[in-house]
Design an enzyme around this catalytic site. Structure first.
Site, PDB file in Angstrom:
ATOM      1  N   TYR A 178      18.476  44.275  12.129  1.00 60.15           N
ATOM      2  CA  TYR A 178      18.790  45.675  11.799  1.00 60.15           C
ATOM      3  C   TYR A 178      20.130  45.777  11.058  1.00 60.15           C
ATOM      4  O   TYR A 178      20.480  46.840  10.562  1.00 60.15           O
ATOM      5  CB  TYR A 178      18.864  46.552  13.066  1.00 60.15           C
ATOM      6  CG  TYR A 178      17.639  46.597  13.941  1.00 60.15           C
ATOM      7  CD1 TYR A 178      16.425  46.062  13.526  1.00 60.15           C
ATOM      8  CD2 TYR A 178      17.683  47.202  15.204  1.00 60.15           C
ATOM      9  CE1 TYR A 178      15.297  46.111  14.355  1.00 60.15           C
ATOM     10  CE2 TYR A 178      16.567  47.261  16.022  1.00 60.15           C
ATOM     11  CZ  TYR A 178      15.381  46.706  15.598  1.00 60.15           C
ATOM     12  OH  TYR A 178      14.286  46.762  16.415  1.00 60.15           O
ATOM     13  N   LYS A 180      17.973  40.976  19.329  1.00 54.97           N
ATOM     14  CA  LYS A 180      16.836  40.070  19.048  1.00 54.97           C
ATOM     15  C   LYS A 180      17.208  39.026  18.014  1.00 54.97           C
ATOM     16  O   LYS A 180      18.018  39.285  17.117  1.00 54.97           O
ATOM     17  CB  LYS A 180      15.639  40.887  18.523  1.00 54.97           C
ATOM     18  CG  LYS A 180      15.323  42.103  19.355  1.00 54.97           C
ATOM     19  CD  LYS A 180      14.085  42.843  18.863  1.00 54.97           C
ATOM     20  CE  LYS A 180      14.021  44.214  19.495  1.00 54.97           C
ATOM     21  NZ  LYS A 180      14.892  45.220  18.871  1.00 54.97           N
TER      22      LYS A 180
END
Ligand code: A2P
Length: 288
Positions: free
Chosen positions: A54, A83
């Protein structure tokens, strides 16, 4: 089923995770994300989700840091997840990527680390070995106490099954796309049957499903918004929603889902909504 915003569910290793979270996918790095995370913590969210991919881990970490400082919240009251991106699969790269994420986030320990996408047979002949070797790094980070829990994301049941056969530690969470029109019933059912908590990314179908007529009809009946209907539907399935917004009024509004209940027929009608928005990624086909 959770009854309020900071209620927790218990992962299979005993760690308690708030059953309602805040998503930051497509939340731009910088002040926008810093403010959104602060607004979320102020509104009562205790579960904050990000990912290396992100490109906003630094801003999420800064939002957390400012929220802790300004709102008198303790770090331990927050549950922070990130993640591992696909180009860092495998033991050595995963270890390095973890350290980089921790530096970006600026925190001492992580609550949940997830493999963002499985390596799959369409693109990797040795997909199973790749996932196994990535997971070895995750298991080590978990045993060393750097992360409180380890999990996966976008794993279909056969990916979870293979990993469970190869692993010492069963994943505690699987975060998958799940919203009206795209309920991954099979994956979620498999995980729940195996004690793996399911989280939903894009619980609002990236915002696209909010104009669906069935959702509008049910929302009008309950005096709620279609976003509330999506989120409540997940809560009643014991799936942890991670709605994203960068607008404080929506961040607050999205938490107002504990004062009504969907009937069994409402639930069935929402289950039957056809695809009406959201990514609808197939992990077995998505380039990874
Ligand atoms: P924004 O960030 O501009 O508020 P998902 O979590 O399913 O990926 O959905 C996120 C999208 O839905 C974002 O575009 C977000 O926009 C929008 N969104 C979030 N909450 C609401 C809401 N309560 N009403 C309308 N749109 C919303």
């Amino acid at each position: 089923m959770i009854q309020k915003l900071d209620d927790t569910c218990t992962l299979h290793n005993g760690v308690r995770m708030p059953g309602f979270g805040f998503g930051t996918w497509q939340s731009a790095a910088g002040d926008i994300t810093v403010s959104a995370v602060k607004a979320a913590v102020k509104a009562g969210y205790r579960n904050i989700d990000t990912a290396a991919a992100y490109h906003n881990e630094k801003s999420v970490g800064e939002g957390v840091r400012q929220a802790v400082e300004e709102y008198g919240i303790k770090r331990e009251e927050l549950f922070i997840s990130t993640k591992l991106w696909n180009d860092h699969r495998g033991y050595d790269l995963a270890m390095k990527a973890f350290e980089f994420s921790m530096k970006e986030l600026g925190i001492e320990y992580l609550d949940l680390y997830m493999i963002h996408w499985p390596a799959v047979s369409k693109w990797h002949e040795d997909w199973r070995e790749i996932n196994r070797s990535t997971w070895k790094a995750f298991e080590e980070l978990y045993r060393d106490g750097r992360v409180k829990a380890i999990g996966v994301s976008n794993f279909l049941s056969h990916h979870v099954q293979a990993l469970m056969e190869d692993a010492d530690v069963v994943p505690m969470v699987n975060q998958i796309e799940y919203h009206p029109g795209f309920g991954q019933v099979e994956s979620a059912g498999f995980c729940q049957a195996n004690g793996i908590i399911v989280q939903a990314w894009s619980p609002l179908g990236t915002g696209d499903v909010l104009k669906n007529h069935v959702l509008e009809k049910i929302a009008a009946k309950h005096g709620k918004t279609t976003a509330h209907i999506c989120l409540r539907w997940l809560i009643q399935k014991d799936i942890v929603p991670l709605p994203k917004s960068v607008h404080e009024e929506r961040i607050i509004s999205n938490t107002q889902v504990f004062d009504f209940e969907l009937s069994a027929s409402d639930m069935a009608e929402i289950d039957a909504v056809p695809y009406c928005g959201g990514m609808r990624f197939d992990p077995d086909a998505a380039r990874s």
